[in-house]
Design an enzyme around this catalytic site. Structure first.
Site, short mmCIF file in Angstrom:
data_model
loop_
_atom_site.label_atom_id
_atom_site.label_comp_id
_atom_site.label_asym_id
_atom_site.label_seq_id
_atom_site.Cartn_x
_atom_site.Cartn_y
_atom_site.Cartn_z
N HIS A 39 27.11 35.21 54.44
CA HIS A 39 28.01 35.57 53.02
C HIS A 39 29.05 36.49 53.11
CE1 HIS A 39 28.35 36.94 48.92
NE2 HIS A 39 28.27 38.16 49.45
N HIS A 63 32.30 44.01 52.31
CA HIS A 63 32.09 44.47 50.91
C HIS A 63 30.59 44.87 50.67
CE1 HIS A 63 30.85 40.17 50.49
NE2 HIS A 63 30.24 40.47 49.15
N GLU A 67 26.67 48.71 50.08
CA GLU A 67 25.26 48.74 48.95
C GLU A 67 24.19 48.25 49.65
OE1 GLU A 67 25.96 49.84 45.97
OE2 GLU A 67 24.90 48.48 45.05
N ASP A 68 24.25 47.31 50.73
CA ASP A 68 22.92 46.83 51.36
C ASP A 68 22.36 47.31 52.59
OD1 ASP A 68 22.77 45.56 49.00
OD2 ASP A 68 23.81 43.47 49.76
N ASP A 129 33.36 36.79 46.78
CA ASP A 129 32.11 37.07 46.58
C ASP A 129 31.51 36.21 45.82
OD1 ASP A 129 29.81 38.68 47.23
OD2 ASP A 129 30.20 39.76 45.26
N ASP A 250 43.12 11.54 31.07
CA ASP A 250 43.27 12.37 32.32
C ASP A 250 42.07 12.23 33.33
OD1 ASP A 250 42.44 14.15 30.64
OD2 ASP A 250 43.76 15.80 31.23
MN MN Z 1 28.37 40.09 48.38
#
Ligand code: MN
Length: 557
Positions: A39, A63, A67-68, A129, A250
């Site tokens: 990811h 990123h 957090e993780d 993300d 279109d």
């Molecule tokens: Mn993420």
């Protein structure tokens, strides 16, 4: 992962961030079973493809680390410096903003995300993300799928569009669409697929015809491609056309890329000579770009077999800008080539366009060299606005220096009128308190409360001022009306001689002071001094006993 791998080999910062993130996430899995790092690498690949700088690519890789994983922001700072840390922190902050589909003003939530980001690169990492999260949304529990898809459709796809990133915006919408509208999506697939293929074949047939005609006229074509309309935008258009696919011209459009702006207009002339245009369908977005900066010539023609076809004509620069928007500008500056950008036609802003988009565009237009450009990435166009929150998380947009009273009126006129106190971030404050961005404001109301004239000394919004003034006026007139001076008795009578005298006598005997008599038979109005209700009603009962009096009532005047 081509672009990212290339940069990895050449760039030390990206290399370190890549290895650090891979190590930090080791053993973690995504919902679809992939190693978590897949990811992070996908997000970094996107920002790399958009042409962003090394700090942004590093931030995309890192990123989710804070957090993780057990690693802290402090560690990121020590290892990768201020710039990367700022970006990682920004992404973490905006990830905490949740859209639950209840907020009345989605627009304000989009602004709030921009405000929290403080740097466009933060949003770009967030968008990268989100793009990968949407691609792997199938593995997430269905309740969460809905929320994330809704947030993508309402918040992130429009943000990408505002930043001019049409390709990304359309991609995000199409990824969210089947989760939000499964039935409609199924219907679309079943009904459109064949048509898409037919139109695609038709478009391919036109290509060599255009190429040879252009050759005869000495116009260079960079390339011609066919562009199938995206599902979500097609669906939105179908809704406007009573679901009639025949009226969508279109479905597949031809896109002609030419070297210069002059070539655009020359190419248009040739196309109109080859096939007659539909009246009123020609749009010159080169002279008059769209609000998000989009530039192109659009025309719709009767092609071979009289099939109606949309044709777009643009330069490579316009095309790149349309696909990648703000990221395209960034890439120019990365290459220290400001020319393409500076040559841009001065854009004419749409008057209906919201102020902040105009600011964003002015800001995009204002820089002249790469250093200015980097400085300009700071989102500082909220300087004169503050974004506050209701306890439920709805974002309320106010001018700088606004007070709880302005906030209350912004929510609802009645809340403003009945405002008796306010809490900011849980603490009681004065009604004249100056609010700051990010403040959570709770208004305390009282049904019997009225606006005070003193509020006019501190409110900042014109609407609060007007509401207070009109509420004060209303209180004044009600007050004036509540001070009657006299009692007016109104009788409907059948006249006979001496009747008026008899009535006057009865009234005087009941201790009323007659001030005036208005005899306009059969109606007699007698104005007396102000008397209590009971006493007046007693008198009326007596008067009604006279057989000539048909009706008797009174009012205070
Ligand atoms: Mn993420």
């Amino acid at each position: 992962m081509a672009r990212l791998q290339e940069i990895y080999k050449q760039n030390n910062l990206v290399q370190r961030a890549y290895d650090f993130s891979k190590q930090a996430h080791v053993g973690q899995k995504r919902k679809n079973g992939d190693p978590y790092f897949v990811h992070c690498a996908a997000a970094a690949e996107s920002v790399a493809e958009w042409g962003l700088d090394e700090a942004t690519i590093a931030a995309a890789l890192l990123h989710d680390v804070v957090e993780d994983t057990p690693h802290t922001l402090e560690e990121i700072k020590n290892q990768f410096g201020e710039d990367v840390t700022f970006l990682v922190d920004g992404v973490t902050k905006i990830s905490k903003v949740r859209y639950r589909g209840i907020e009345a003003k989605v627009e304000n939530l989009r602004k709030f995300i921009l405000y929290l980001s403080q740097d466009v690169r933060v949003i770009l990492v967030k968008l990268a993300d989100r793009l990968h999260n949407m691609k792997t949304l199938y593995a997430v529990p269905s309740q969460k799928q809905k929320r994330i898809a809704l947030e993508t459709m309402e918040i992130y796809a429009p943000l990408a569009y505002r930043l001019g990133m049409q390709k990304l915006s359309g991609e995000l919408e199409d990824l969210a669409f089947p989760y939000l509208y499964p039935q409609e999506h199924k219907w679309l697939i079943e009904n459109i697929k064949v048509r898409f293929e037919e139109r695609e074949k038709y478009a391919q047939r036109l290509k060599p015809m255009i190429e040879s005609e252009f050759k005869k006229n000495d116009i260079t074509v960079s390339r011609i491609e066919s562009r199938a309309k995206r599902y979500t935008s097609l669906y939105k258009k179908l809704l406007r056309y009573d679901m009639n696919i025949e009226s969508i011209y279109d479905l597949v459009a031809l896109r002609i890329i030419v070297p210069s702006v002059e070539d655009c207009y020359a190419a248009l002339g040739i196309i109109h000579k080859m096939w007659p245009p539909l009246p009123h369908r020609f749009k010159d977005y080169v002279a008059l770009p769209k609000a998000n900066g989009y530039r192109s010539l659009h025309t719709t023609v009767f092609g071979p077999e009289n099939k109606i076809t949309e044709i777009q004509i643009k330069t490579e620069v316009m095309h790149n800008e349309a696909e990648n928007g703000i990221a395209a500008h960034f890439a120019y500056h990365q290459a220290k080539d400001t020319k393409g950008y500076l040559e841009r036609v001065a854009a004419v802003a749409d008057k209906k366009e919201l102020g902040w988009i105009q600011q964003l565009r002015q800001w995009q237009n204002s820089f002249t060299n790469p250093e200015d450009f980097l400085n300009s990435l700071k989102i500082d166009f909220f300087q004169d606005r503050i974004l506050t929150l209701t306890p439920k998380g709805e974002v309320i947009d106010l001018p700088d220096g606004a007070t709880p009273v302005d906030f209350a009126y912004q929510i609802h006129t009645e809340i403003g009128n009945q405002c008796s106190g306010a809490k900011v971030n849980g603490k009681i404050v004065a009604l004249s308190h100056s609010l700051k961005s990010g403040d959570v404001v709770e208004i305390i109301t009282q049904k019997t409360k009225h606006p005070s004239e003193s509020w006019l000394n501190f409110v900042r919004t014109g609407s609060a001022k007007n509401h207070i003034k009109s509420a004060l006026r209303r209180v004044m007139t009600t007050f004036a009306k509540k001070e009657p001076q006299s009692t007016e008795i109104k009788l409907v009578v059948q006249d006979r001689s001496g009747l008026l005298n008899e009535i006057s006598e009865m009234i005087r005997r009941s201790h009323f002071n007659i001030q005036a008599v208005n005899n306009n038979l059969p109606i007699i109005k007698i104005t007396c001094n102000l008397t209590p209700k009971e006493k007046t009603e007693k008198l009326l009962e007596k008067l009604k006993k006279l057989k000539e009096v048909k009706e008797a009532n009174y009012r205070l005047v």
